[in-house]
Motif scaffolding. Structure first.
Motif, PDB file in Angstrom:
ATOM      1  N   ASP A 120     -52.382  49.229 -20.037  1.00 50.28           N
ATOM      2  CA  ASP A 120     -51.155  49.419 -19.264  1.00 50.28           C
ATOM      3  C   ASP A 120     -50.195  48.252 -19.456  1.00 50.28           C
ATOM      4  O   ASP A 120     -50.610  47.099 -19.607  1.00 50.28           O
ATOM      5  N   VAL A 121     -48.908  48.561 -19.467  1.00 50.82           N
ATOM      6  CA  VAL A 121     -47.875  47.536 -19.501  1.00 50.82           C
ATOM      7  C   VAL A 121     -46.853  47.846 -18.415  1.00 50.82           C
ATOM      8  O   VAL A 121     -46.697  48.998 -17.996  1.00 50.82           O
ATOM      9  N   ASP A 122     -46.177  46.807 -17.959  1.00 47.69           N
ATOM     10  CA  ASP A 122     -45.084  46.991 -17.006  1.00 47.69           C
ATOM     11  C   ASP A 122     -43.796  47.143 -17.807  1.00 47.69           C
ATOM     12  O   ASP A 122     -43.221  46.164 -18.278  1.00 47.69           O
ATOM     13  N   PHE A 123     -43.350  48.385 -17.977  1.00 49.12           N
ATOM     14  CA  PHE A 123     -42.185  48.643 -18.822  1.00 49.12           C
ATOM     15  C   PHE A 123     -40.904  48.058 -18.242  1.00 49.12           C
ATOM     16  O   PHE A 123     -39.936  47.813 -18.960  1.00 49.12           O
ATOM     17  N   ARG A 124     -40.886  47.767 -16.941  1.00 48.61           N
ATOM     18  CA  ARG A 124     -39.676  47.253 -16.320  1.00 48.61           C
ATOM     19  C   ARG A 124     -39.293  45.886 -16.861  1.00 48.61           C
ATOM     20  O   ARG A 124     -38.119  45.501 -16.813  1.00 48.61           O
ATOM     21  N   ILE A 125     -40.262  45.116 -17.384  1.00 48.53           N
ATOM     22  CA  ILE A 125     -39.965  43.780 -17.893  1.00 48.53           C
ATOM     23  C   ILE A 125     -39.868  43.740 -19.416  1.00 48.53           C
ATOM     24  O   ILE A 125     -39.664  42.678 -19.996  1.00 48.53           O
TER      25      ILE A 125
END
Length: 257
Positions: A120-125
């Motif tokens: 998982d990655v935090d796409f917002r950053i």
């Protein structure tokens, strides 16, 4: 409602699918209506089968088509699209805008990040670099990008190429140096785990300091005795060559060696 289709099923495509679906769940006006994958099962765990197609002729009409395939397949895939004058973009950091087929309006939707399946990655950053042929298409790309990321940039093809090369240095090359460090540890029965806090601290420093200001070590101090001892210690010729080259680069601070 802005309709988006993703063409591809690799790392980037899968992370984009998740990001757009999360965005939809948050109530945005962007809808992922379809995904093209030559092997439907590769993305069937991410969305309903009725939203997946393996036939270009069954692609729905959308506002934006995102080609997220390997660099060497972008031109071929774009040439197989059975429509004209729609907005088609690719996600590559190194492929020029004009590699896309002339039948459609062209753009780039480049998320600058390293992606791994099932991580998982935090796409917002994640920075998304955008390019298009006209202002209207850019406005659409900007709108779509901002539904999944807080960091959106207008970047032309030459700048994107520079970013991609820089990314190879700070990501791929640095990771290879981690591998060399691990090999040296393994050769001498030392747990690589011991180095992980140092790796973390080094990465954190460049978040608040310039890389030049964060630089430490024997090369920065011009500690000749330590450098010579390290070079003599390294039994692997490749490791010794890389050590010497990087030492010289640090000592010359980017000047020609």
């Amino acid at each position: 409602m802005t309709k988006v289709i993703i063409i591809g099923s690799g790392n980037v495509a899968q992370h984009l699918i998740v990001a757009f679906q999360n965005s939809q769940n948050s109530g945005t006006e962007i809808e992922l209506i379809q995904v093209f994958s030559r092997q439907k099962e590769s993305v069937s765990h991410l969305l309903d089968l009725d939203k997946i197609t393996d036939d270009f002729d069954t692609l729905l009409e959308a506002d934006l088509y995102i080609i997220a395939v390997s660099d060497d397949a972008i031109a071929d895939v774009s040439s197989q699209l059975p429509f004209k004058n729609r907005l088609v973009v690719h996600t590559s950091g190194s492929i020029p805008l004009d590699s896309l087929n002339e039948n459609n309006r062209k753009g780039v939707f480049y998320p600058l990040q390293t992606f791994t399946k099932n991580k998982d990655v935090d796409f917002r950053i994640i920075p998304i670099c955008l390019e298009s042929e006209n202002a209207t298409d850019f406005q659409l790309l900007d709108k779509v990008a901002k539904t999944i990321s807080d960091k959106v940039f207008a970047i032309n093809s030459e700048q994107r190429k520079a970013l991609h090369v820089a990314a190879v240095f700070v990501n791929n090359f640095v990771n290879h140096l981690y591998q060399i460090g691990q090999e040296i540890c393994q050769e001498h029965q030392v747990p690589f785990e011991i180095l992980k806090p140092l790796i973390s601290e080094t990465a954190q420093k460049v978040m608040i300091l310039s890389p030049e200001d964060a630089q430490t070590g024997p090369a920065e101090r011009n500690d000749t005795n330590t450098i010579e001892a390290h070079e003599a210690f390294l039994s692997n010729e490749n490791h010794a060559t890389i050590y010497k080259t990087l030492t010289q680069s640090i000592q010359h601070n980017g000047k020609k060696l």
